[in-house]
Design a protein around this motif. Structure first.
Motif, PDB file in Angstrom:
ATOM      1  N   ILE A 105      16.449  72.192  69.795  1.00 13.69           N
ATOM      2  CA  ILE A 105      15.314  73.242  69.698  1.00 13.69           C
ATOM      3  C   ILE A 105      14.524  73.548  70.883  1.00 13.69           C
ATOM      4  CG2 ILE A 105      13.206  73.412  68.162  1.00 13.69           C
ATOM      5  CD1 ILE A 105      14.456  70.952  66.327  1.00 13.69           C
ATOM      6  N   GLU A 106      14.367  74.661  71.224  1.00 14.83           N
ATOM      7  CA  GLU A 106      13.797  74.891  72.519  1.00 14.83           C
ATOM      8  C   GLU A 106      12.259  75.306  72.304  1.00 14.83           C
ATOM      9  OE1 GLU A 106      16.409  77.780  73.998  1.00 14.83           O
ATOM     10  OE2 GLU A 106      18.202  76.314  73.855  1.00 14.83           O
ATOM     11  N   SER A 107      11.893  76.024  71.339  1.00  8.31           N
ATOM     12  CA  SER A 107      10.971  76.523  71.181  1.00  8.31           C
ATOM     13  C   SER A 107      10.448  76.908  69.544  1.00  8.31           C
ATOM     14  CB  SER A 107      10.408  77.865  72.003  1.00  8.31           C
ATOM     15  OG  SER A 107      10.864  78.823  71.645  1.00  8.31           O
ATOM     16  N   LYS A 108       9.228  77.199  69.171  1.00  9.12           N
ATOM     17  CA  LYS A 108       8.932  77.498  67.736  1.00  9.12           C
ATOM     18  C   LYS A 108       9.665  78.910  67.513  1.00  9.12           C
ATOM     19  CE  LYS A 108       5.025  78.484  65.079  1.00  9.12           C
ATOM     20  NZ  LYS A 108       3.393  78.199  65.125  1.00  9.12           N
ATOM     21  N   LEU A 148      10.525  68.707  66.132  1.00  9.13           N
ATOM     22  CA  LEU A 148      10.834  68.425  64.703  1.00  9.13           C
ATOM     23  C   LEU A 148       9.617  69.391  64.054  1.00  9.13           C
ATOM     24  CD1 LEU A 148      11.131  64.620  64.480  1.00  9.13           C
ATOM     25  CD2 LEU A 148      13.027  66.195  64.091  1.00  9.13           C
ATOM     26  N   ILE A 149       8.719  69.386  64.518  1.00  7.66           N
ATOM     27  CA  ILE A 149       7.390  70.159  63.874  1.00  7.66           C
ATOM     28  C   ILE A 149       8.007  71.749  63.804  1.00  7.66           C
ATOM     29  CG2 ILE A 149       5.211  71.053  64.147  1.00  7.66           C
ATOM     30  CD1 ILE A 149       4.481  68.296  65.082  1.00  7.66           C
ATOM     31  N   HIS A 150       8.629  72.365  65.007  1.00  2.00           N
ATOM     32  CA  HIS A 150       9.029  73.510  64.845  1.00  2.00           C
ATOM     33  C   HIS A 150      10.104  73.821  63.994  1.00  2.00           C
ATOM     34  CE1 HIS A 150       6.701  73.971  68.471  1.00  2.00           C
ATOM     35  NE2 HIS A 150       7.652  73.774  69.432  1.00  2.00           N
ATOM     36  N   MET A 151      10.948  72.989  63.895  1.00  2.00           N
ATOM     37  CA  MET A 151      12.017  73.070  62.725  1.00  2.00           C
ATOM     38  C   MET A 151      11.425  73.293  61.338  1.00  2.00           C
ATOM     39  SD  MET A 151      15.557  70.923  63.187  1.00  2.00           S
ATOM     40  CE  MET A 151      16.784  71.886  62.508  1.00  2.00           C
ATOM     41  N   ALA A 152      10.506  72.305  61.171  1.00  2.00           N
ATOM     42  CA  ALA A 152       9.934  72.135  59.817  1.00  2.00           C
ATOM     43  C   ALA A 152       9.249  73.663  59.489  1.00  2.00           C
ATOM     44  CB  ALA A 152       8.861  71.062  59.603  1.00  2.00           C
ATOM     45  N   HIS A 153       8.582  74.252  60.629  1.00  2.00           N
ATOM     46  CA  HIS A 153       8.097  75.597  60.365  1.00  2.00           C
ATOM     47  C   HIS A 153       9.091  76.446  60.161  1.00  2.00           C
ATOM     48  CE1 HIS A 153       5.181  78.650  61.088  1.00  2.00           C
ATOM     49  NE2 HIS A 153       6.137  79.085  61.736  1.00  2.00           N
ATOM     50  N   ALA A 154      10.355  76.386  60.874  1.00  2.96           N
ATOM     51  CA  ALA A 154      11.448  77.163  60.464  1.00  2.96           C
ATOM     52  C   ALA A 154      11.867  77.303  58.974  1.00  2.96           C
ATOM     53  CB  ALA A 154      12.461  77.068  61.226  1.00  2.96           C
TER      54      ALA A 154
END
Ligand code: PEP
Ligand code: MN
Length: 338
Positions: A105-108, A148-154
């Motif tokens: 994961i590189e960015s949101k 992890l937070i970005h992934m959860a957003h996705a």
């Protein structure tokens, strides 16, 4: 040993057998079948008098399991394990599961764009590393909790469940908070404390084959997770080390039908790490389905050349969508669907 209960055995009889097993210091694991219950007895069974079990109420028979991986073996459970994901999709069922996403994961924005596009193409779940196990300590190690937070957003945006790697038992709580499926990487396949910890988490686990692990070692590693009362293990072939250096690893597709004979657990294939070459991802994905894989995990990125990690083996989003289309007839040819 497994204890096969009679089809008409009652809950109380099952509970009684489990209690008797506990009294001996061994562990009983209930494997609920479609027609009848089976109880696997885990531990050193040599201390048990075999015929004792056969006379307990509700017991049909007790049968020794020869394989050392008692819970993973088909001897104890002769129907396939199906993993149910939060979005209603499955791994190990009729439909082939395709997990897609970047190596890291590189960015949101990056993970959201990828998640939307792979969902449109028909993916089952998104992958992405937040804690990366890198050979070189000076290279990008992942965005960690921020990732992890970005992934959860996705996931919130697309509804696709998340797959991410876990490197150490200390991270189980943190990674489980965000992730739907925990991935244990090739370098950790025999990290027994990690295997126990992900087992205790109760989350589905993708266990990648150690790059020099035999089939038996692979199944014994799965057994560590299963023995923590976590039945949700997915085996992943991701290539092994051989004398060949043209490909990054040697993708051992023969393991798929072999595992299908040995175990009831779902088997998926990672053609990205397995080959290390973008051009080989498409043919090896189709090959994996042709030999009976239950799913694939594929590295995808909007611009693979700019990928922070594993660019040479990463396909772009158009290539992923095309691959999804091209795999459909292959799946149909082996009686499956994508
Ligand atoms: C990954 O999936 O990004 C990864 C590091 O996989 P492996 O453990 O198979 O190398
Ligand atoms: Mn990778």
């Amino acid at each position: 040993m497994i204890i096969v209960m009679k089809a008409e055995s009652t809950k109380e009889e099952v509970a009684h057998v489990l209690k008797e097993i506990e009294k001996t210091g061994l562990k009983g694991v209930l494997l609920q079948g479609t027609n009848r219950n089976v109880i696997a007895v885990i531990g050193d069974e040599r201390i048990l008098p075999q015929d004792f079990w056969d006379v307990l109420p509700g017991v049909e028979k007790s049968v020794p399991i020869l394989a050392p991986y008692k819970l993973a073996s088909r001897e104890g459970k002769d129907f396939n394990t199906i993993i149910h994901l939060p979005n209603g999709k499955t791994i190990g069922g009729e439909k082939i599961a395709v997990i897609a996403g970047p190596c890291a994961i590189e960015s949101k924005e990056q993970i959201v764009e990828i998640a939307k596009r792979v969902k449109d193409a028909g993916a089952t779940a998104i992958r992405g590393g937040a804690f990366k196990p890198r050979s070189n300590p000076y290279t990008f190690q992942g965005l960690m909790e921020e990732g992890l937070i970005h992934m959860a957003h996705a996931r919130d945006v697309t509804g696709l469940p998340i797959v991410t790697e876990i490197l150490t038992p200390e991270h189980v709580k943190l990674v489980s908070k965000y992730s739907d499926i925990l991935q244990v990487g090739t370098r950790n396949m025999q990290n027994f404390l990690l295997l126990r910890a992900v087992g205790e988490s109760g989350k589905p686990v993708i266990l990648k084959r150690g790059m020099s692990a035999t089939h038996d070692e692979f199944l014994l590693a799965a057994e560590y997770i299963l023995s923590q009362n976590n039945p949700n293990v997915i085996l992943c072939e991701r290539g092994i080390r051989t004398f060949e250096t043209f490909t990054r690893f040697t993708l051992s597709l023969s393991i798929v039908p072999v595992l299908k004979e040995m175990t009831h657990l779902p088997v998926i294939v990672d053609p990205s790490h397995g080959t290390g070459k973008r051009s080989l991802v498409n043919p090896m994905s189709k090959g994996a389905i042709a030999v009976g894989a239950d799913g694939l995990i594929i590295e995808t990125h909007p611009d693979p050349e700019k990928s922070f990690v594993d660019g040479p083996q990463t396909i772009d989003l158009d290539a992923f969508a095309q691959l999804m289309e091209e795999m459909k007839p292959v799946a149909r040819a082996v009686g499956r669907e994508i």
